[in-house]
Write an enzyme that holds these catalytic residues in place. Structure first.
Site, short mmCIF file in Angstrom:
data_model
loop_
_atom_site.label_atom_id
_atom_site.label_comp_id
_atom_site.label_asym_id
_atom_site.label_seq_id
_atom_site.Cartn_x
_atom_site.Cartn_y
_atom_site.Cartn_z
N TYR A 1 -12.88 33.56 38.59
CA TYR A 1 -11.59 33.63 39.48
C TYR A 1 -11.43 34.90 40.45
O TYR A 1 -11.36 34.42 41.49
CB TYR A 1 -10.48 33.44 38.56
CG TYR A 1 -9.04 33.62 39.32
CD1 TYR A 1 -8.65 32.74 40.14
CD2 TYR A 1 -8.44 34.88 39.24
CE1 TYR A 1 -7.49 32.81 40.93
CE2 TYR A 1 -7.27 35.18 39.95
CZ TYR A 1 -6.71 34.06 40.71
OH TYR A 1 -5.63 34.56 41.64
N ALA B 1 -2.70 27.94 48.39
CA ALA B 1 -3.49 26.93 47.68
C ALA B 1 -4.77 27.36 46.76
O ALA B 1 -5.48 28.14 47.61
CB ALA B 1 -3.90 25.56 48.48
N ASN C 1 -1.16 32.37 30.98
CA ASN C 1 -0.38 33.84 31.28
C ASN C 1 0.89 34.00 30.37
O ASN C 1 1.27 33.18 29.75
CB ASN C 1 0.17 33.90 32.76
CG ASN C 1 -1.18 33.87 33.78
OD1 ASN C 1 -1.25 32.75 34.38
ND2 ASN C 1 -1.78 35.01 33.89
N LYS D 1 -5.95 29.22 39.72
CA LYS D 1 -5.86 30.47 39.48
C LYS D 1 -5.81 30.67 37.90
O LYS D 1 -5.54 31.85 37.49
CB LYS D 1 -4.25 30.66 39.90
CG LYS D 1 -3.43 29.74 38.84
CD LYS D 1 -1.93 30.43 39.18
CE LYS D 1 -0.99 29.68 38.51
NZ LYS D 1 0.46 29.97 38.54
N LYS E 1 -11.73 35.41 44.67
CA LYS E 1 -10.73 36.02 45.59
C LYS E 1 -11.49 37.25 46.49
O LYS E 1 -10.95 37.43 47.45
CB LYS E 1 -9.70 36.59 44.67
CG LYS E 1 -8.81 35.53 44.00
CD LYS E 1 -8.01 35.00 45.27
CE LYS E 1 -7.08 33.67 44.59
NZ LYS E 1 -6.32 33.00 45.57
P1 NAD Z 1 0.32 27.54 41.69
O1 NAD Z 1 -0.94 26.82 40.93
O2 NAD Z 1 1.72 27.25 41.25
O3 NAD Z 1 0.02 27.15 43.25
C1 NAD Z 1 -0.77 26.57 43.98
C2 NAD Z 1 -0.69 25.39 44.71
O4 NAD Z 1 -1.65 24.81 45.29
C3 NAD Z 1 -0.32 24.20 43.65
O5 NAD Z 1 0.75 23.58 44.08
C4 NAD Z 1 -1.44 23.29 43.81
O6 NAD Z 1 -0.90 22.04 43.58
C5 NAD Z 1 -1.99 23.57 45.05
N1 NAD Z 1 -3.62 23.30 45.28
C6 NAD Z 1 -4.40 23.48 44.26
N2 NAD Z 1 -5.90 23.15 44.86
C7 NAD Z 1 -5.33 22.62 46.28
C8 NAD Z 1 -6.07 22.04 46.97
N3 NAD Z 1 -7.43 21.84 46.96
N4 NAD Z 1 -5.66 21.57 48.32
C9 NAD Z 1 -4.37 21.66 48.37
N5 NAD Z 1 -3.60 22.28 47.65
C10 NAD Z 1 -3.97 22.62 46.45
O7 NAD Z 1 -0.25 28.99 41.75
P2 NAD Z 1 0.54 30.18 42.28
O8 NAD Z 1 0.79 31.21 41.00
O9 NAD Z 1 1.81 29.74 43.03
O10 NAD Z 1 -0.30 30.91 43.26
C11 NAD Z 1 -0.65 31.09 44.40
C12 NAD Z 1 -1.64 31.74 45.04
O11 NAD Z 1 -1.68 33.08 44.66
C13 NAD Z 1 -3.23 31.32 44.31
O12 NAD Z 1 -4.06 31.40 45.31
C14 NAD Z 1 -3.32 32.16 43.28
O13 NAD Z 1 -4.75 32.40 42.96
C15 NAD Z 1 -2.78 33.37 43.75
N6 NAD Z 1 -2.18 34.53 42.64
C16 NAD Z 1 -1.46 34.01 41.79
C17 NAD Z 1 -1.21 34.81 40.70
C18 NAD Z 1 -0.17 34.45 39.57
O14 NAD Z 1 -0.04 35.26 38.49
N7 NAD Z 1 0.62 33.65 39.67
C19 NAD Z 1 -1.52 36.19 40.71
C20 NAD Z 1 -2.43 36.45 41.80
C21 NAD Z 1 -2.81 35.69 42.75
N1 UDP Z 2 -1.04 38.30 26.67
C1 UDP Z 2 -0.86 38.17 25.20
N2 UDP Z 2 -0.53 36.73 24.92
C2 UDP Z 2 -0.74 35.80 25.60
C3 UDP Z 2 -1.16 35.83 26.84
C4 UDP Z 2 -1.03 37.25 27.59
O1 UDP Z 2 -0.73 38.97 24.55
O2 UDP Z 2 -0.62 34.52 25.20
C5 UDP Z 2 -0.98 39.51 27.35
C6 UDP Z 2 -2.56 39.89 27.73
O3 UDP Z 2 -3.61 40.49 26.81
C7 UDP Z 2 -2.03 41.02 28.77
C8 UDP Z 2 -0.94 40.66 29.14
O4 UDP Z 2 -0.17 39.93 28.25
O5 UDP Z 2 -2.09 42.14 28.31
C9 UDP Z 2 -0.73 39.96 30.36
O6 UDP Z 2 -1.77 38.80 30.40
P1 UDP Z 2 -1.95 37.51 31.62
O7 UDP Z 2 -2.66 36.72 31.26
O8 UDP Z 2 -0.53 37.19 31.73
O9 UDP Z 2 -2.25 38.30 33.06
P2 UDP Z 2 -3.51 39.09 33.36
O10 UDP Z 2 -4.28 39.24 32.07
O11 UDP Z 2 -4.02 38.23 34.20
O12 UDP Z 2 -3.05 40.51 33.92
#
Ligand code: NAD
Ligand code: UDP
Length: 331
Positions: free
Chosen positions: A151, A82, A201, A85, A155
């Protein structure tokens, strides 16, 4: 083994739930406030996994709800997904990010401590390495310096809190998983990344453009010092990432362990687009624009520590993720 998945209806949590069940861990409780996911994910997990998981709607910012959760269930371990992100949003709303990602995690850890639950797997990110780290990023690199957004700071702060906590009290078993760039979805196309609002993203934007919900993909820079000039990242299939959590759970032991979860090689933005266009047979409307402020040119994981210690490595590649994304788009 009873496992709590905070944020378990989200993108990575839902895929991890599926892989946990597949590995025999089917006593799972999902706790999520549904701020960035939908309740029907629970049914979709059931369809894929063949087990209906328990779901509790609640917020990690609400201490009373957490207390009740830990008195209603006797958990053995927690996977903490949770959180908020969106990097760009975190620049605009830093307090909200610190409150949820740091404050919410402290609430969770307090509830765990009070209930005597001391096993936690935490979702961290490669962003904690900061802009000065050597590529490929190794877990031995210093972290926390040169982080370019709030963000990433949240972390890093949580990683430090977990280390301090484990230091302060014996018995804590902590795995910090530093994700690289998760993409793709379960091959059924039933669950996947479906963020509320405007995504920032790459893959969710490719999906929006593919659906015609956004006009074009803006490619943020083709003048980086990379083989084709576009940004390079370690794109890991979310199913591999989810299996990494199962491996981390199996190998939890006292103290704090930190693992990269990545493929161990970089692919470029142009390669991602090429994969989409080849597998879908459609051209993606796109345009090169200026670099996005704060973006790094290229980074990927050194993936050998997780391979050695967790006996885990990725099996899926960019084209697998793209094929599964196309299935999700159809569904
Ligand atoms: P996501 O947003 O799909 O999932 C997060 C979930 O947490 C959601 O279902 C949301 O409803 C819930 N949530 C948010 N705030 C809350 C709260 N206050 N109480 C209870 N639930 C809450 O994101 P994800 O991509 O599945 O990411 C999961 C974790 O991984 C996050 O901590 C994120 O920061 C981390 N992370 C994600 C990525 C990525 O690119 N997706 C990369 C690195 C780290
Ligand atoms: N990116 C892009 N166009 C977009 C979103 C992302 O060209 O609309 C590129 C961004 O510059 C990076 C890569 O895609 O080089 C991955 O970006 P993302 O935001 O998915 O992840 P992060 O930057 O957190 O690694």
């Amino acid at each position: 083994m009873k496992i709590l998945l905070t944020g378990g209806t989200g993108y990575i949590g839902s895929h991890t739930a599926v892989e946990l069940v597949a590995a025999g861990y089917d006593e799972i409780v999902i706790f999520d406030n549904l701020s960035n996911s939908k309740l029907d994910v629970v049914d979709k997990i059931a369809k894929i996994a063949g087990v209906t998981l328990e779901f509790v709607e609640g917020d990690i910012l609400d201490k009373a709800e957490l207390k009740k959760l830990f008195s209603d269930y006797k958990f053995d371990a927690v996977m903490h997904f949770a959180g908020l992100k969106a990097v760009g949003e975190s620049v605009e709303k830093p307090l909200q990010y610190y409150e949820t990602n740091v404050g919410g995690t402290v609430n969770l850890l307090e509830a765990m401590q009070a209930a005597g639950v001391r096993k936690i797997i935490f979702s961290s990110t490669a962003v904690v390495y900061g802009e000065h780290a050597k590529v490929p990023y190794r877990e031995t690199e210093p972290s926390g310096q040169g982080i370019t957004n709030p963000y990433g700071e949240t972390k890093h702060v949580v990683e430090e809190i977990l280390k301090d906590l484990a230091e302060s009290e014996p018995g804590w078993q902590v795995a910090i998983l530093r994700y690289f760039n998760p993409i793709g979805n379960h091959s059924s196309g039933l669950i996947g990344e479906d963020p509320n609002g405007i995504p920032n993203n790459l893959m969710p934007i490719v999906m929006k453009v593919a659906r015609g919900e956004m006009e074009e993909l803006l490619i943020f820079g083709d003048d980086y010092e990379t083989p084709d000039g576009s940004g390079v990242r370690d794109f890991i299939h979310v199913v591999d990432l989810a299996r990494g959590h199962v491996a981390a759970l199996k190998h939890l032991h006292e103290g704090v362990q930190i693992y990269n979860l990545g493929i161990g090689e970089g692919r470029s933005v142009f390669e991602v687009i090429e994969s989409y266009e080849r597998l879908s047979g459609r051209e993606l409307p796109k345009r090169v624009v200026a670099r996005r402020p704060g973006d790094l040119a290229a980074y990927w994981a050194a993936a050998d520590l997780a391979a050695e210690k967790l006996n885990w490595k990725t099996e899926l590649v960019l084209d697998d993720a793209m094929r599964d994304t196309l299935a999700f788009l159809k569904g």
